[in-house]
Enzyme design. Structure first.
Site, short mmCIF file in Angstrom:
data_model
loop_
_atom_site.label_atom_id
_atom_site.label_comp_id
_atom_site.label_asym_id
_atom_site.label_seq_id
_atom_site.Cartn_x
_atom_site.Cartn_y
_atom_site.Cartn_z
N LYS A 197 -1.27 -13.87 33.02
CA LYS A 197 -0.63 -12.61 32.64
C LYS A 197 -1.52 -11.93 31.60
CE LYS A 197 3.47 -10.42 30.78
NZ LYS A 197 4.88 -10.56 30.42
N ARG A 207 8.49 -1.37 29.93
CA ARG A 207 8.96 -1.42 28.54
C ARG A 207 9.89 -0.24 28.24
NH1 ARG A 207 3.20 -3.36 25.81
NH2 ARG A 207 3.09 -5.34 26.93
N LYS A 219 0.25 -7.41 22.09
CA LYS A 219 0.47 -8.73 22.66
C LYS A 219 -0.84 -9.49 22.91
CE LYS A 219 5.06 -7.66 24.56
NZ LYS A 219 6.03 -7.93 25.63
N GLU A 235 -5.70 -21.57 32.84
CA GLU A 235 -4.25 -21.47 32.85
C GLU A 235 -3.67 -22.06 34.14
OE1 GLU A 235 -2.23 -20.66 30.53
OE2 GLU A 235 -3.24 -19.33 29.11
N LYS A 250 -0.55 -11.33 37.13
CA LYS A 250 0.08 -10.10 36.70
C LYS A 250 -0.80 -9.36 35.70
CE LYS A 250 4.14 -8.54 34.30
NZ LYS A 250 5.21 -8.91 33.40
N SER A 276 5.05 -2.28 37.00
CA SER A 276 5.67 -0.96 36.85
C SER A 276 4.66 0.19 36.84
CB SER A 276 6.52 -0.94 35.58
OG SER A 276 5.74 -1.26 34.44
N TYR A 315 8.37 -3.26 42.99
CA TYR A 315 9.46 -2.28 42.95
C TYR A 315 9.55 -1.52 44.26
CZ TYR A 315 9.03 -3.64 38.13
OH TYR A 315 8.97 -4.41 36.99
C1 PBG Z 1 8.21 -9.40 29.39
C2 PBG Z 1 7.76 -8.87 30.69
C3 PBG Z 1 6.97 -7.72 30.90
C4 PBG Z 1 6.92 -7.51 32.27
C5 PBG Z 1 7.63 -8.54 32.88
N1 PBG Z 1 8.14 -9.39 31.88
C6 PBG Z 1 6.36 -6.78 29.92
C7 PBG Z 1 5.50 -7.27 28.85
O1 PBG Z 1 4.97 -8.38 28.86
O2 PBG Z 1 5.34 -6.50 27.89
C8 PBG Z 1 6.22 -6.35 32.93
C9 PBG Z 1 6.66 -5.99 34.31
C10 PBG Z 1 6.20 -4.66 34.79
O3 PBG Z 1 5.46 -3.91 34.12
O4 PBG Z 1 6.62 -4.31 35.91
N2 PBG Z 1 7.83 -10.64 28.98
#
Ligand code: PBG
Length: 326
Positions: A197, A207, A219, A235, A250, A276, A315
């Site tokens: 991730k 968010r 982050k 990982e 991701k 997203s 989505y």
């Molecule tokens: C939170 C989380 C996030 C997403 C899924 N779980 C956002 C982040 O890490 O800030 C993002 C999913 C998306 O953008 O569709 N832990």
């Protein structure tokens, strides 16, 4: 004379079908869904046209529709009221919390639907981080966070979640959660780890949907640096060793090389998260008439399969399922 003419395999639709190397079906799709408190309430997400936050009753209705389209799995995310958030994310393991009630009701209404539930502190944290923030240093502390993630996982498993999805990127969390689940008798509950991730600006619209952006800082101390590829394999090996059932990459679109690399290095199933921001880009350009949104969607989804992922969190799930079914 030309011996090899690759176009011979392209001239006719029937031939193209025969030589097609990859396929996309509804079986590959996981639909992410947002849940909010209330009844008969649907609040659209402005930056994600076509996506909404649903109260539990409407969420159940939506899941039933997805089930009728043949989609095998939904991934649920809670959008909590600010008053329920605190620095230790205690609401995340409240067995009667919004998220737990949502899981229970979806499970009751659609027992065959696979429910995946997200594990991370951010939707419940007043700091908007995935782990505990040290009030003195502002650092995200790793080991203390694991305990909260384990409590959250057990609470979700109790509610009926089939797949626990740790998205927090703390070190050691897959093994810690696996132990905790097994100890509580949930040895059949799966873990789909957010293995690779990345710290990504593609999460912006998500968010917005959950109002979960970090209150301060970023982050970068826990999510991966997008310049790195080998680190994804590190990982991968850790998550495998710690007992993950499915590995996720991701975001998806800018990370097809990571999916492909991991595919060559693990026997575990791989999931891509078409996040997203990727959805928002396609929708925005399509709205302007600059691209054919449907065609771009199908091309994008197939690219995840071609790169080597077995399943796709997207989505677009409902829209794509309608096209794939017709
Ligand atoms: C939170 C989380 C996030 C997403 C899924 N779980 C956002 C982040 O890490 O800030 C993002 C999913 C998306 O953008 O569709 N832990």
């Amino acid at each position: 004379m030309m011996i090899s003419r690759p176009r011979r395999n392209r001239y006719r639709e029937g031939i193209r079908k025969l030589v097609r190397e990859n396929s996309l079906t509804v079986n590959d799709l996981i639909a992410p869904l947002f849940v909010i408190e209330g009844s008969n309430t649907e609040i659209p997400v402005a930056s994600m046209p076509g996506q909404s936050r649903f109260s539990i009753d409407l969420l159940v209705k939506e899941v039933k529709e997805l089930q009728s389209l043949g989609i095998p799995c939904v991934s649920l995310f809670p959008a909590l009221d600010d008053t329920l958030k605190n620095s230790m994310a205690t609401e995340s393991y409240n067995d009667d919390g919004l998220f737990q009630r949502a899981i229970k009701e979806v499970k009751n209404a659609c027992p065959d639907m696979i429910i995946m539930s997200d594990v991370a502190m951010d939707p419940y944290s007043s700091d908007g981080h995935d782990g505990i923030v040290d009030p003195k240093t502002g650092e995200i502390v790793n080991d203390e966070t694991l305990d909260i993630l384990a409590k959250m996982s057990i609470s979700q498993a109790k509610a009926g979640s089939d797949i626990i999805g740790p998205s927090d990127m703390m070190d050691g969390r897959v093994g810690y959660i696996r132990d905790a689940l097994d100890e509580e008798g949930f040895s059949k509950t799966s873990i789909m780890s957010y293995t690779a991730k990345y710290a990504s600006a593609f999460y912006g619209p998500f968010r917005d949907a959950l109002d979960s952006a970090p209150k301060s800082g970023d982050k970068l101390s826990y999510q991966m640096d997008f310049a790195n590829k080998r680190e994804a394999l590190r990982e991968t090996y850790l998550d495998e060793y710690e007992g993950a059932d499915i590995l996720m990459v991701k975001p998806g679109l800018s990370y097809l090389d990571i999916i492909s690399k991991m595919r060559e290095n693990t026997m575990l199933p791989i999931a891509a998260y078409n996040v997203s921001g990727e959805y928002a880009m396609v929708k925005a350009a399509a709205e302007k008439g600059w691209i054919d949104g449907e065609k771009v969607m199908m091309e994008m989804l197939m690219s995840f399969k071609r790169a080597g992922s077995d399943m796709i969190l997207t989505y677009f799930a409902k829209e794509a399922a309608k096209i794939l079914n017709h």
